[in-house]
Design a protein around this motif. Structure first.
Motif, PDB file in Angstrom:
ATOM      1  N   THR A 260     -85.466 -44.725 -43.453  1.00 50.19           N
ATOM      2  CA  THR A 260     -85.160 -43.998 -42.232  1.00 50.19           C
ATOM      3  C   THR A 260     -84.691 -44.956 -41.155  1.00 50.19           C
ATOM      4  O   THR A 260     -85.105 -46.118 -41.121  1.00 50.19           O
ATOM      5  N   SER A 261     -83.826 -44.445 -40.289  1.00 47.81           N
ATOM      6  CA  SER A 261     -83.411 -45.205 -39.112  1.00 47.81           C
ATOM      7  C   SER A 261     -83.891 -44.508 -37.842  1.00 47.81           C
ATOM      8  O   SER A 261     -83.337 -44.746 -36.768  1.00 47.81           O
ATOM      9  N   SER A 262     -84.904 -43.680 -37.961  1.00 51.51           N
ATOM     10  CA  SER A 262     -85.436 -42.951 -36.810  1.00 51.51           C
ATOM     11  C   SER A 262     -86.495 -43.775 -36.089  1.00 51.51           C
ATOM     12  O   SER A 262     -87.633 -43.891 -36.565  1.00 51.51           O
ATOM     13  N   PRO A 263     -86.164 -44.373 -34.940  1.00 55.40           N
ATOM     14  CA  PRO A 263     -87.156 -45.184 -34.225  1.00 55.40           C
ATOM     15  C   PRO A 263     -88.369 -44.369 -33.771  1.00 55.40           C
ATOM     16  O   PRO A 263     -89.476 -44.909 -33.713  1.00 55.40           O
ATOM     17  N   THR A 264     -88.158 -43.094 -33.446  1.00 55.53           N
ATOM     18  CA  THR A 264     -89.303 -42.294 -32.994  1.00 55.53           C
ATOM     19  C   THR A 264     -90.318 -42.134 -34.113  1.00 55.53           C
ATOM     20  O   THR A 264     -91.538 -42.144 -33.861  1.00 55.53           O
ATOM     21  N   ASP A 265     -89.858 -41.980 -35.360  1.00 59.39           N
ATOM     22  CA  ASP A 265     -90.794 -41.904 -36.480  1.00 59.39           C
ATOM     23  C   ASP A 265     -91.510 -43.232 -36.687  1.00 59.39           C
ATOM     24  O   ASP A 265     -92.699 -43.272 -37.021  1.00 59.39           O
ATOM     25  N   MET A 266     -90.774 -44.337 -36.514  1.00 60.86           N
ATOM     26  CA  MET A 266     -91.398 -45.648 -36.677  1.00 60.86           C
ATOM     27  C   MET A 266     -92.484 -45.871 -35.634  1.00 60.86           C
ATOM     28  O   MET A 266     -93.526 -46.465 -35.913  1.00 60.86           O
ATOM     29  N   ALA A 267     -92.235 -45.383 -34.428  1.00 63.28           N
ATOM     30  CA  ALA A 267     -93.182 -45.606 -33.334  1.00 63.28           C
ATOM     31  C   ALA A 267     -94.376 -44.666 -33.401  1.00 63.28           C
ATOM     32  O   ALA A 267     -95.425 -44.972 -32.834  1.00 63.28           O
ATOM     33  N   LEU A 273     -99.452 -42.849 -40.024  1.00 68.30           N
ATOM     34  CA  LEU A 273     -99.738 -42.722 -41.453  1.00 68.30           C
ATOM     35  C   LEU A 273    -100.115 -44.071 -42.062  1.00 68.30           C
ATOM     36  O   LEU A 273    -101.009 -44.161 -42.908  1.00 68.30           O
ATOM     37  N   LYS A 274     -99.423 -45.124 -41.630  1.00 69.61           N
ATOM     38  CA  LYS A 274     -99.770 -46.470 -42.102  1.00 69.61           C
ATOM     39  C   LYS A 274    -101.180 -46.848 -41.677  1.00 69.61           C
ATOM     40  O   LYS A 274    -101.982 -47.346 -42.480  1.00 69.61           O
ATOM     41  N   ASP A 275    -101.506 -46.599 -40.406  1.00 75.52           N
ATOM     42  CA  ASP A 275    -102.829 -46.948 -39.893  1.00 75.52           C
ATOM     43  C   ASP A 275    -103.935 -46.157 -40.599  1.00 75.52           C
ATOM     44  O   ASP A 275    -105.071 -46.627 -40.697  1.00 75.52           O
ATOM     45  N   ASP A 276    -103.585 -44.962 -41.082  1.00 78.32           N
ATOM     46  CA  ASP A 276    -104.545 -44.142 -41.820  1.00 78.32           C
ATOM     47  C   ASP A 276    -104.579 -44.491 -43.307  1.00 78.32           C
ATOM     48  O   ASP A 276    -105.256 -43.805 -44.090  1.00 78.32           O
ATOM     49  N   ASP A 277    -103.840 -45.527 -43.702  1.00 74.37           N
ATOM     50  CA  ASP A 277    -103.740 -45.954 -45.105  1.00 74.37           C
ATOM     51  C   ASP A 277    -103.162 -44.875 -46.011  1.00 74.37           C
ATOM     52  O   ASP A 277    -103.391 -44.879 -47.233  1.00 74.37           O
ATOM     53  N   ALA A 278    -102.390 -43.962 -45.420  1.00 77.99           N
ATOM     54  CA  ALA A 278    -101.768 -42.908 -46.220  1.00 77.99           C
ATOM     55  C   ALA A 278    -100.462 -43.374 -46.845  1.00 77.99           C
ATOM     56  O   ALA A 278    -100.018 -42.812 -47.856  1.00 77.99           O
ATOM     57  N   ALA A 501     -90.704 -46.510 -46.097  1.00 79.25           N
ATOM     58  CA  ALA A 501     -92.090 -46.068 -46.261  1.00 79.25           C
ATOM     59  C   ALA A 501     -92.299 -45.675 -47.713  1.00 79.25           C
ATOM     60  O   ALA A 501     -91.388 -45.152 -48.368  1.00 79.25           O
ATOM     61  N   GLU A 502     -93.492 -45.920 -48.202  1.00 82.08           N
ATOM     62  CA  GLU A 502     -93.784 -45.630 -49.605  1.00 82.08           C
ATOM     63  C   GLU A 502     -95.205 -45.102 -49.731  1.00 82.08           C
ATOM     64  O   GLU A 502     -96.056 -45.341 -48.867  1.00 82.08           O
ATOM     65  N   ALA A 503     -95.456 -44.380 -50.785  1.00 82.72           N
ATOM     66  CA  ALA A 503     -96.813 -43.914 -51.070  1.00 82.72           C
ATOM     67  C   ALA A 503     -97.752 -45.109 -51.150  1.00 82.72           C
ATOM     68  O   ALA A 503     -97.331 -46.236 -51.422  1.00 82.72           O
ATOM     69  N   SER A 504     -99.016 -44.865 -50.929  1.00 85.90           N
ATOM     70  CA  SER A 504     -99.992 -45.961 -50.825  1.00 85.90           C
ATOM     71  C   SER A 504    -100.153 -46.750 -52.115  1.00 85.90           C
ATOM     72  O   SER A 504    -100.674 -47.871 -52.097  1.00 85.90           O
ATOM     73  N   ASN A 505     -99.699 -46.192 -53.233  1.00 84.27           N
ATOM     74  CA  ASN A 505     -99.809 -46.920 -54.502  1.00 84.27           C
ATOM     75  C   ASN A 505     -98.491 -47.552 -54.946  1.00 84.27           C
ATOM     76  O   ASN A 505     -98.360 -47.996 -56.088  1.00 84.27           O
ATOM     77  N   VAL A 506     -97.512 -47.612 -54.036  1.00 92.81           N
ATOM     78  CA  VAL A 506     -96.211 -48.210 -54.350  1.00 92.81           C
ATOM     79  C   VAL A 506     -96.061 -49.493 -53.541  1.00 92.81           C
ATOM     80  O   VAL A 506     -96.416 -49.547 -52.360  1.00 92.81           O
ATOM     81  N   HIS A 507     -95.521 -50.537 -54.172  1.00 92.17           N
ATOM     82  CA  HIS A 507     -95.432 -51.855 -53.534  1.00 92.17           C
ATOM     83  C   HIS A 507     -94.128 -52.551 -53.926  1.00 92.17           C
ATOM     84  O   HIS A 507     -93.504 -52.218 -54.924  1.00 92.17           O
ATOM     85  N   GLY A 508     -93.747 -53.562 -53.122  1.00 93.18           N
ATOM     86  CA  GLY A 508     -92.672 -54.470 -53.517  1.00 93.18           C
ATOM     87  C   GLY A 508     -91.310 -54.148 -52.948  1.00 93.18           C
ATOM     88  O   GLY A 508     -90.296 -54.343 -53.627  1.00 93.18           O
ATOM     89  N   ILE A 509     -91.247 -53.735 -51.687  1.00 90.25           N
ATOM     90  CA  ILE A 509     -89.990 -53.292 -51.081  1.00 90.25           C
ATOM     91  C   ILE A 509     -88.923 -54.385 -51.102  1.00 90.25           C
ATOM     92  O   ILE A 509     -87.764 -54.126 -51.442  1.00 90.25           O
TER      93      ILE A 509
END
Length: 539
Positions: A260-267, A273-278, A501-509
């Motif tokens: 995404t390139s949406s800054p409002t979603d990033m902010a 969702l990241k802070d909630d470990d989702a 952004a990725e699901a909590s079980n996905v890694h390695g961007i």
């Protein structure tokens, strides 16, 4: 390796230190298997006959899955060999020798050799029967000859010294090697049946719904477990232009990755969702592109410098950033990101001054110039929102603005055709600034979407291309930066951050280190990211 211009570990302005993917295990042990369902922001309408494609971010991401380039950006601002084992100039920087890696095959089993590389390069520059590129005829016009030396060696001769030629071979992610069968295919098959050397091979494509690829078991890069990359079995790319719908699909589990390139979603939502470990998240504006107001000076009114300055003075960039981006983006005064040669903290761009803007627009009217203008923007949420806010600001200053929104691909087509007055645009990704030669040079160049012809910019583009002296190149690009501020051919707004952004079980961007001890990959997302190092935690 061709070295870039910056020091190591330059921070991405406005976001903090080198971006780091959240949720990455300290002792990461990638596992194999599984399918990634990746939500991208748009469909790639013209397909994947790369010489003739018009690739935006979504298309570039798919290209990273199916194809490989000859060179790739490294983590220091330069370019590392990729399909090439080495790329070396002679002392004049006019003869470049490309030595290919041995043993690499395309998805159809044919070998990557000097002949297919020559044919690809000839096709990109319009010298191969059956391929009709537009972009690359001009971006590669300084290539005079491409010759096969032996099975794994290609020699490229240029018309003038080209010190940043390895960057031209990357082409902002748009230049990669097609198999001979795709190169020789009819236009429909070339566009719709891609054959590369990349970590995934093509399976199927239902436009506006899904493009599927599967693991290339013969991929040339080896993972730490001794087996070839990639880790994933398959990737399903799904175009979802609406950012809210894309995010909702990630939350529901329909997707397990998105960009995404949406800054409002990033902010807001993504950070929460990241802070909630989702989710896991990577946000970056490292060497990113700039959002700007593109002005078509073929319009007699916009050929008037005073009106262009007045338009710039009418736009309150801080307010625009707050309303459109939640204040998340970093304001840009010029075309270059802070890590890029030619960046200046203050190149002298016009400041917001509504009174001066009104005066300038009144002066344009007094000259008999039309102040009725069309503002073009994509249907993307952020671009559309920005266009409405800019329209209101320009109308407050005395202009009459009609906003027209189109699909991203149509916006690109209309800017190429000159079918616009003003456009909210993103361009100039933060590579070696020589990559802008074909966007900014004058003299009837159709890729100069603003149609300006500036002798100062033309001369300094040539210096930047031909001089091997880093200080002369730096001075040339700084002069270009200042000239944009003086003439306001474009008016720069802010740097465009990107997030994956990725699901909590996905890694390695960002993927593994580059081949041949090339070091970590860059933390930039603007021209796509690697997919071969992504894994899904199977526990």
């Amino acid at each position: 390796m061709f070295d870039g211009d910056d020091d190591e570990n330059v921070s991405a302005s406005g976001i903090g230190p080198r971006p780091v993917e959240s949720g990455m295990p300290e002792d990461a042990k990638p596992t194999r298997g599984g399918q990634l369902v990746y939500g991208v922001e748009a469909e790639t309408d013209l397909g994947f006959c790369l010489q003739e494609s018009q690739l935006a971010a979504s298309g570039l991401e798919i290209v990273r899955a199916i194809y490989d380039p000859l060179t790739i950006p490294d983590g220091k601002g330069g370019y590392a060999p990729y399909l090439a084992k080495s790329i070396e100039p002679d002392k004049t920087y006019k003869v470049w020798t490309i030595t290919l890696r041995s043993g690499i095959t395309f998805h159809d089993g044919t070998a990557l050799d000097a002949t297919v590389v020559k044919n690809n390069l000839d096709a990109y520059r319009g010298q191969y029967e059956g391929r009709s590129p537009l972009l690359f005829i001009f971006s590669l016009m300084d290539i005079a000859e491409v010759d096969v030396v032996n099975e794994l060696t290609v020699r490229v001769t240029t018309r003038q010294p080209w010190v940043a030629f390895p960057g031209a071979l990357y082409g902002s992610g748009r230049i990669a090697m097609l198999a001979q069968a795709q190169l020789d295919a009819n236009p429909k098959d070339c566009a719709e049946k891609p054959i590369g050397t990349g970590p995934f091979s093509f399976v199927s494509w239902e436009r506006d719904v899904s493009l599927k690829v599967r693991r290339n078991a013969e991929y040339w890069q080896e993972a730490p477990d001794g087996k070839p990359y990639p880790y994933l079995d398959a990737v399903d790319f799904r175009p979802i232009p609406n950012t809210d719908a894309r995010l909702a699909a990630l939350q529901s589990g329909e997707l397990n990755m998105l960009h995404t390139s949406s800054p409002t979603d990033m902010a807001s939502s993504l950070t929460q969702l990241k802070d909630d470990d989702a989710i896991n998240l990577l946000v970056s504006n490292e060497r990113t592109e700039t959002s700007h107001m593109l002005m078509n000076v073929e319009n007699k009114a916009l050929a008037d410098r005073g009106l262009r300055i007045a338009i710039a003075q009418a736009i309150d960039r801080e307010k625009l950033n707050e309303l459109a981006n939640g204040g998340f983006s970093t304001l840009a005064d010029g075309p270059f990101a802070p890590e890029v040669m030619g960046y200046l903290e203050d190149p002298g761009a016009p400041e917001f001054d509504l009174a001066a803007a009104k005066k300038g627009i009144a002066a344009a009217k007094a000259k008999g110039l039309s102040t009725e203008l069309v503002l073009l923007a994509s249907t993307d949420t952020i671009a559309g929102r920005s266009a409405i806010i800019v329209r209101d600001m320009l109308e407050d200053a005395g202009l009459e603005i009609t906003v027209e929104t189109e699909a991203q691909s149509v916006v690109i087509e209309r800017t190429i055709d000159g079918d616009y007055d003003l456009a909210v645009f993103r361009q100039q990704p933060g590579e070696d600034p020589d990559s802008n030669y074909h966007w900014w040079s004058g003299g009837g160049n159709p890729l100069n979407f603003g149609n300006f012809d500036d002798p100062v910019i033309n001369e300094n583009l040539k210096i930047g291309r031909t001089s091997p002296d880093p200080e002369k190149r730096k001075a040339a690009y700084e002069a270009i930066n200042k000239q944009f501020s003086k003439e306001v051919w474009n008016f720069y707004l802010f740097y465009a951050p990107w997030a994956v952004a990725e699901a909590s079980n996905v890694h390695g961007i960002l993927g593994p280190d580059l081949p041949d001890d090339g070091g970590p990959p860059p933390a930039r997302l603007v021209t796509g990211h690697a997919l071969h190092g992504i894994w899904i935690d199977q526990d």
